[in-house]
Scaffold this motif. Structure first.
Motif, PDB file in Angstrom:
ATOM      1  N   ALA A 187       0.862  -1.175   0.000  1.00  0.00           N
ATOM      2  CA  ALA A 187       0.000   0.000   0.000  1.00  0.00           C
ATOM      3  C   ALA A 187       0.903   1.230   0.000  1.00  0.00           C
ATOM      4  O   ALA A 187       0.687   2.181  -0.727  1.00  0.00           O
ATOM      5  N   THR A 188       1.946   1.195   0.829  1.00  0.00           N
ATOM      6  CA  THR A 188       2.941   2.274   0.898  1.00  0.00           C
ATOM      7  C   THR A 188       4.290   1.681   1.256  1.00  0.00           C
ATOM      8  O   THR A 188       4.355   0.822   2.136  1.00  0.00           O
ATOM      9  N   VAL A 189       5.343   2.138   0.604  1.00  0.00           N
ATOM     10  CA  VAL A 189       6.698   1.881   1.100  1.00  0.00           C
ATOM     11  C   VAL A 189       7.453   3.196   0.978  1.00  0.00           C
ATOM     12  O   VAL A 189       7.649   3.705  -0.117  1.00  0.00           O
ATOM     13  N   THR A 190       7.829   3.766   2.116  1.00  0.00           N
ATOM     14  CA  THR A 190       8.586   5.022   2.075  1.00  0.00           C
ATOM     15  C   THR A 190       9.795   4.893   2.984  1.00  0.00           C
ATOM     16  O   THR A 190       9.806   4.085   3.913  1.00  0.00           O
ATOM     17  N   PHE A 191      10.825   5.695   2.693  1.00  0.00           N
ATOM     18  CA  PHE A 191      11.891   5.833   3.691  1.00  0.00           C
ATOM     19  C   PHE A 191      12.336   7.281   3.737  1.00  0.00           C
ATOM     20  O   PHE A 191      12.150   8.028   2.785  1.00  0.00           O
ATOM     21  N   GLN A 192      12.879   7.665   4.886  1.00  0.00           N
ATOM     22  CA  GLN A 192      13.424   9.012   5.033  1.00  0.00           C
ATOM     23  C   GLN A 192      14.829   8.915   5.588  1.00  0.00           C
ATOM     24  O   GLN A 192      15.177   7.937   6.260  1.00  0.00           O
ATOM     25  N   TYR A 193      15.627   9.895   5.259  1.00  0.00           N
ATOM     26  CA  TYR A 193      16.974   9.954   5.829  1.00  0.00           C
ATOM     27  C   TYR A 193      16.868  10.419   7.268  1.00  0.00           C
ATOM     28  O   TYR A 193      16.108  11.341   7.567  1.00  0.00           O
ATOM     29  N   GLU A 194      17.621   9.787   8.124  1.00  0.00           N
ATOM     30  CA  GLU A 194      17.592  10.196   9.520  1.00  0.00           C
ATOM     31  C   GLU A 194      18.324  11.535   9.673  1.00  0.00           C
ATOM     32  O   GLU A 194      19.480  11.653   9.279  1.00  0.00           O
ATOM     33  N   PRO A 195      17.664  12.574  10.240  1.00  0.00           N
ATOM     34  CA  PRO A 195      18.347  13.859  10.391  1.00  0.00           C
ATOM     35  C   PRO A 195      19.288  13.868  11.598  1.00  0.00           C
ATOM     36  O   PRO A 195      19.009  13.227  12.621  1.00  0.00           O
ATOM     37  N   GLU A 196      20.381  14.587  11.446  1.00  0.00           N
ATOM     38  CA  GLU A 196      21.303  14.767  12.566  1.00  0.00           C
ATOM     39  C   GLU A 196      21.333  16.262  12.868  1.00  0.00           C
ATOM     40  O   GLU A 196      21.647  17.069  11.984  1.00  0.00           O
ATOM     41  N   ILE A 197      20.984  16.622  14.097  1.00  0.00           N
ATOM     42  CA  ILE A 197      20.794  18.033  14.429  1.00  0.00           C
ATOM     43  C   ILE A 197      21.770  18.464  15.519  1.00  0.00           C
ATOM     44  O   ILE A 197      21.856  17.833  16.572  1.00  0.00           O
ATOM     45  N   HIS A 198      22.532  19.532  15.234  1.00  0.00           N
ATOM     46  CA  HIS A 198      23.478  20.071  16.220  1.00  0.00           C
ATOM     47  C   HIS A 198      23.125  21.526  16.509  1.00  0.00           C
ATOM     48  O   HIS A 198      23.113  22.350  15.596  1.00  0.00           O
ATOM     49  N   ILE A 199      22.869  21.813  17.785  1.00  0.00           N
ATOM     50  CA  ILE A 199      22.602  23.194  18.186  1.00  0.00           C
ATOM     51  C   ILE A 199      23.919  23.830  18.628  1.00  0.00           C
ATOM     52  O   ILE A 199      24.690  23.212  19.376  1.00  0.00           O
ATOM     53  N   ASN A 200      24.176  25.032  18.160  1.00  0.00           N
ATOM     54  CA  ASN A 200      25.336  25.789  18.635  1.00  0.00           C
ATOM     55  C   ASN A 200      24.960  26.429  19.976  1.00  0.00           C
ATOM     56  O   ASN A 200      24.321  27.480  20.030  1.00  0.00           O
ATOM     57  N   THR A 242      11.331  17.824   8.795  1.00  0.00           N
ATOM     58  CA  THR A 242      10.928  17.429   7.436  1.00  0.00           C
ATOM     59  C   THR A 242      11.827  18.038   6.360  1.00  0.00           C
ATOM     60  O   THR A 242      11.435  18.100   5.203  1.00  0.00           O
ATOM     61  N   TYR A 243      13.016  18.505   6.747  1.00  0.00           N
ATOM     62  CA  TYR A 243      13.949  19.156   5.805  1.00  0.00           C
ATOM     63  C   TYR A 243      13.315  20.386   5.153  1.00  0.00           C
ATOM     64  O   TYR A 243      13.579  20.701   4.009  1.00  0.00           O
ATOM     65  N   ASP A 244      12.464  21.065   5.943  1.00  0.00           N
ATOM     66  CA  ASP A 244      11.789  22.259   5.425  1.00  0.00           C
ATOM     67  C   ASP A 244      12.677  23.499   5.544  1.00  0.00           C
ATOM     68  O   ASP A 244      12.381  24.528   4.952  1.00  0.00           O
ATOM     69  N   GLU A 245      13.738  23.433   6.382  1.00  0.00           N
ATOM     70  CA  GLU A 245      14.722  24.517   6.546  1.00  0.00           C
ATOM     71  C   GLU A 245      14.158  25.790   7.162  1.00  0.00           C
ATOM     72  O   GLU A 245      14.803  26.837   7.127  1.00  0.00           O
ATOM     73  N   GLU A 246      12.956  25.699   7.740  1.00  0.00           N
ATOM     74  CA  GLU A 246      12.355  26.896   8.335  1.00  0.00           C
ATOM     75  C   GLU A 246      13.202  27.449   9.492  1.00  0.00           C
ATOM     76  O   GLU A 246      13.363  28.658   9.622  1.00  0.00           O
ATOM     77  N   ILE A 262      21.979  21.129  10.476  1.00  0.00           N
ATOM     78  CA  ILE A 262      21.191  19.913  10.271  1.00  0.00           C
ATOM     79  C   ILE A 262      21.707  19.163   9.049  1.00  0.00           C
ATOM     80  O   ILE A 262      21.807  19.736   7.960  1.00  0.00           O
ATOM     81  N   TYR A 263      22.079  17.930   9.259  1.00  0.00           N
ATOM     82  CA  TYR A 263      22.511  17.069   8.150  1.00  0.00           C
ATOM     83  C   TYR A 263      21.553  15.901   8.037  1.00  0.00           C
ATOM     84  O   TYR A 263      20.881  15.550   8.997  1.00  0.00           O
ATOM     85  N   SER A 264      21.528  15.273   6.865  1.00  0.00           N
ATOM     86  CA  SER A 264      20.854  13.973   6.790  1.00  0.00           C
ATOM     87  C   SER A 264      21.942  12.911   6.805  1.00  0.00           C
ATOM     88  O   SER A 264      22.933  13.018   6.090  1.00  0.00           O
ATOM     89  N   LYS A 265      21.774  11.927   7.666  1.00  0.00           N
ATOM     90  CA  LYS A 265      22.760  10.832   7.718  1.00  0.00           C
ATOM     91  C   LYS A 265      22.640  10.025   6.434  1.00  0.00           C
ATOM     92  O   LYS A 265      21.568   9.520   6.115  1.00  0.00           O
ATOM     93  N   GLU A 266      23.740   9.899   5.726  1.00  0.00           N
ATOM     94  CA  GLU A 266      23.704   9.256   4.405  1.00  0.00           C
ATOM     95  C   GLU A 266      23.580   7.734   4.503  1.00  0.00           C
ATOM     96  O   GLU A 266      23.315   7.069   3.510  1.00  0.00           O
ATOM     97  N   SER A 268      21.726   6.008   7.050  1.00  0.00           N
ATOM     98  CA  SER A 268      20.643   5.531   7.928  1.00  0.00           C
ATOM     99  C   SER A 268      19.288   5.922   7.357  1.00  0.00           C
ATOM    100  O   SER A 268      19.086   7.079   6.975  1.00  0.00           O
ATOM    101  N   PHE A 269      18.386   4.959   7.320  1.00  0.00           N
ATOM    102  CA  PHE A 269      17.084   5.190   6.708  1.00  0.00           C
ATOM    103  C   PHE A 269      15.992   4.689   7.627  1.00  0.00           C
ATOM    104  O   PHE A 269      16.139   3.655   8.261  1.00  0.00           O
ATOM    105  N   ILE A 270      14.904   5.438   7.661  1.00  0.00           N
ATOM    106  CA  ILE A 270      13.766   5.015   8.469  1.00  0.00           C
ATOM    107  C   ILE A 270      12.650   4.627   7.501  1.00  0.00           C
ATOM    108  O   ILE A 270      12.155   5.468   6.760  1.00  0.00           O
TER     109      ILE A 270
END
Ligand SMILES: [Zn+2]
Length: 324
Positions: A187-200, A242-246, A262-266, A268-270
């Motif tokens: 019905a659905t098969v999706t994957f997303q890149y796992e985001p890696e977030i670093h706050i300064n 959601t990689y919207d960059e807001e 914010i990077y996407s881990k190349e 790792s996939f969810i």
């Protein structure tokens, strides 16, 4: 450099597993594998679907072709599809009758005799093999444990008025979504890149409490939160990003570029896998791995045979021709 990482095998961690939904993390691999598995699940994991319909009598409001098309779209319990033969490869039959290797036969015979409209549903399909039935009928059989359930009424095929009749024979065959979408188990098969977030943190501390909250609120999804005790901005749910960059734009607008990176881990996939019910979502994934393996084996084998020497020669010539 980490010399070990490239030798690691891909790993899978299951997050949520139900009959029709599977969520998992696929790690230590790259997008080519993630994509291959996704595409195989959609288009190459086989299921069974009605592929031939012989109408004996049809006085319903729907024409024969319309009915045949509807019947084709009914999901059928397909646990045995992997081991069954494609009827075009079957040498045990002529491909259009009952054959234990490649086909399942269904019969349907309903006539409306009462004054009330009669629903003809997938539950009216009688199978030549009790283990291979329409998906909703299987759910009903399991639900029935002693008491009548009104929730599973099957999939509606057509409604009959008094005096109307539908009688047909249908053959279900093994197939893949690449040939026709009715065979896709997905019905659905999706994957997303796992985001890696670093706050300064240092830069973040130059913001007032109000500014922090304003920045947090600029994200359309709930990724960050203000810790009520420490009053620091913390990442609560990196995957909500959601990689919207807001938040990046907001930081720029506030004169604080580099506030967060914010990077996407190349590697790792969810994944989210949803099944039509023909096979379990987890089985869909396992079958996809099996199919990918046999494809790779076929490639390796072709290099092992003498025949492949010629192909390899051609490939070499091709590569030289391409200026490599
Ligand atoms: Zn056959």
């Amino acid at each position: 450099m980490d010399n070990v990482s490239y030798q690691r095998f891909p790993t899978v961690r299951i997050r949520d597993i139900k009959d029709d939904v599977l969520k998992f993390e696929l790690r230590d691999t790259d997008a080519s594998i993630a994509n291959a598995l996704r595409r195989i699940m959609i288009a190459e994991v086989p299921t069974l679907a009605i592929d031939l319909v012989e109408i004996e009598s049809n006085s319903s409001v729907l024409n024969d072709e319309f009915l045949a098309h509807r019947l084709g779209l009914i999901p059928i319990v397909s646990d045995r599809a992997m081991e069954m033969r494609l009827s075009r490869d079957c040498d045990a039959c002529d491909g259009d009758g009952r054959c234990e290797y490649c086909s399942i036969e269904f019969h349907l015979s309903v006539k409306c005799t009462g004054d009330q409209t009669l629903d003809v549903t997938s539950l009216d399909l009688v199978s030549s093999d009790p283990s291979i039935i329409p998906v909703d009928a299987a759910g009903r059989a399991a639900d029935m444990g002693g008491f009548e359930s009104n929730d599973t009424r099957g999939i509606l095929i057509v409604k009959l008025r008094k005096g109307q009749e539908l009688k047909l024979r249908a053959i279900a065959r093994k197939g893949i979504g690449k040939d026709h979408a009715k065979w896709s188990p997905a019905a659905t098969v999706t994957f997303q890149y796992e985001p890696e977030i670093h706050i300064n943190e240092a830069l973040m501390e130059t913001l007032t409490l109000e500014e922090k909250q304003e920045w947090i609120d600029s994200s359309p999804t709930k990724v960050f939160e203000l810790d009520p005790v420490s009053q620091q901005v913390v990442v609560v749910d990196p995957e909500a990003y959601t990689y919207d960059e807001e938040v990046l734009k907001k930081a720029e607008a506030m004169g604080k570029p580099g506030l967060v990176e914010i990077y996407s881990k190349e590697d790792s996939f969810i994944f989210t896998v949803e099944s039509t019910g023909a096979i379990k979502a987890s089985q869909m994934f396992l079958n996809a791995i099996e199919i990918l393996k046999s494809k790779l084996d076929a490639v390796r084998l072709s290099f092992d045979t003498e025949e492949a020497d010629d192909q390899f020669g051609e490939l070499g010539a091709h590569m030289r021709g391409g200026g490599i």
